[in-house]
Design an enzyme around this catalytic site. Structure first.
Site, short mmCIF file in Angstrom:
data_model
loop_
_atom_site.label_atom_id
_atom_site.label_comp_id
_atom_site.label_asym_id
_atom_site.label_seq_id
_atom_site.Cartn_x
_atom_site.Cartn_y
_atom_site.Cartn_z
N ASP A 129 2.61 -25.54 2.28
CA ASP A 129 2.03 -26.89 2.41
C ASP A 129 0.91 -26.85 3.42
OD1 ASP A 129 1.73 -29.55 1.88
OD2 ASP A 129 3.48 -30.23 3.02
N GLU B 278 -3.80 -26.13 2.62
CA GLU B 278 -2.91 -25.88 1.48
C GLU B 278 -3.04 -24.44 1.01
OE1 GLU B 278 -0.67 -27.83 0.15
OE2 GLU B 278 -1.23 -29.92 0.50
N ASP C 216 2.88 -28.59 -3.39
CA ASP C 216 2.64 -29.94 -3.90
C ASP C 216 1.15 -30.19 -4.16
OD1 ASP C 216 1.57 -30.32 -1.35
OD2 ASP C 216 3.29 -31.46 -0.61
N HIS D 42 6.61 -35.37 -0.62
CA HIS D 42 7.26 -36.53 0.00
C HIS D 42 8.25 -37.19 -0.96
CE1 HIS D 42 4.27 -36.01 3.14
NE2 HIS D 42 3.32 -36.10 2.23
N ASP E 130 6.15 -29.71 5.36
CA ASP E 130 5.30 -30.81 5.80
C ASP E 130 5.46 -31.04 7.30
OD1 ASP E 130 3.59 -33.26 5.20
OD2 ASP E 130 5.37 -34.21 6.08
#
Length: 243
Positions: free
Chosen positions: A10, A49, A72, A128, A138
């Site tokens: 992430d 990322e 993500d 999330h 995260d």
């Protein structure tokens, strides 16, 4: 999935550009977990990322097992699986004739991907959305973006503090422990259960992941895990040295 390396990565950025952080959690077949993270300033969210994935893949480039990487970032997955071939054929320009942004990182990522060829698969996890390992990434990335260094875990998977469940509902194999055969371990439960968090030696129980996350987010040394029973809770506390 016994012989697969699982990576979750992430990135985060406060402002775009601005101070940023990257993170990865790698789960090894031998039953070990390694958390990594770092930061840059100034940078962008997309670079963070990408860097999370690059660092994690670089660390396992000499290992023979297949790798499944979860992120993500749709841009990261589309770029490395769909767009990069065209960029290279056009001399690293887009279909619109513009230079590819972050070419330096795309080249590094492409080199790592080409080195693994069919032994690397890219998977999307919704950000999330309550998946514990993605949420942990995260937390690490955000902490580094704010200039703080969270406690990074490296050790047995059974003590990492979160459930090793794949986002689509599949399960990772329960890690082996020295002196015991794998047949003596059951897989993590996917239904029911609750979350526990340990902050400053104080235990709290939570019925939802967001409630647990609100307590541990950005807290150095915080431990958290989803458990299915009081017995599993007590076992986790024992591993954390808090029983």
């Amino acid at each position: 999935m016994k012989d697969t390396i699982f990576i979750y990565s992430d990135g985060a950025c406060s402002g775009n550009p601005g101070p940023g952080g990257w993170a990865s959690v790698t789960i090894f077949p031998e039953g070990a977990v390694r958390e990594c993270g770092g930061g840059e300033n100034p940078t962008t969210n997309n670079r963070m990322e990408m860097l999370g994935a690059i660092v994690a893949l670089s660390a396992v480039q000499d290992r023979p097992e297949p790798v499944k990487l979860y992120t993500d970032s749709a841009l990261l997955i589309n770029g490395i699986t769909k767009w990069v071939r065209g960029w290279k054929l056009r001399g690293w320009v887009t279909a619109a004739g513009k230079p590819v942004v972050n070419r330096d990182l795309w080249e590094r990522l492409d080199s790592l991907a080409q080195g693994r060829k069919r032994r690397l698969s890219w998977k999307h996890v919704k950000g999330h959305a309550g998946h514990e390992i993605n949420e942990r990434c995260d937390i690490i990335a955000v902490a580094f973006s704010k200039g703080t260094r969270p406690g990074l875990y490296e050790g047995p998977a059974v003590g990492c503090g979160y459930s090793l469940l794949e986002p689509e509902g599949g399960q990772l194999r329960e890690p082996d422990q020295p002196g015991k055969s794998s047949s003596s371990f059951s897989k993590p439960k996917t239904k029911g259960g609750y979350y526990i968090s340990l902050v400053g030696g104080c235990l709290e129980r939570h019925t939802t992941w967001p409630a647990c996350q609100a307590r541990v987010h950005g807290v150095s040394g915080a431990r958290f895990k989803k458990v299915a029973s009081l017995e599993e809770e007590q076992a986790s506390l024992a591993l954390w040295g808090a029983s």
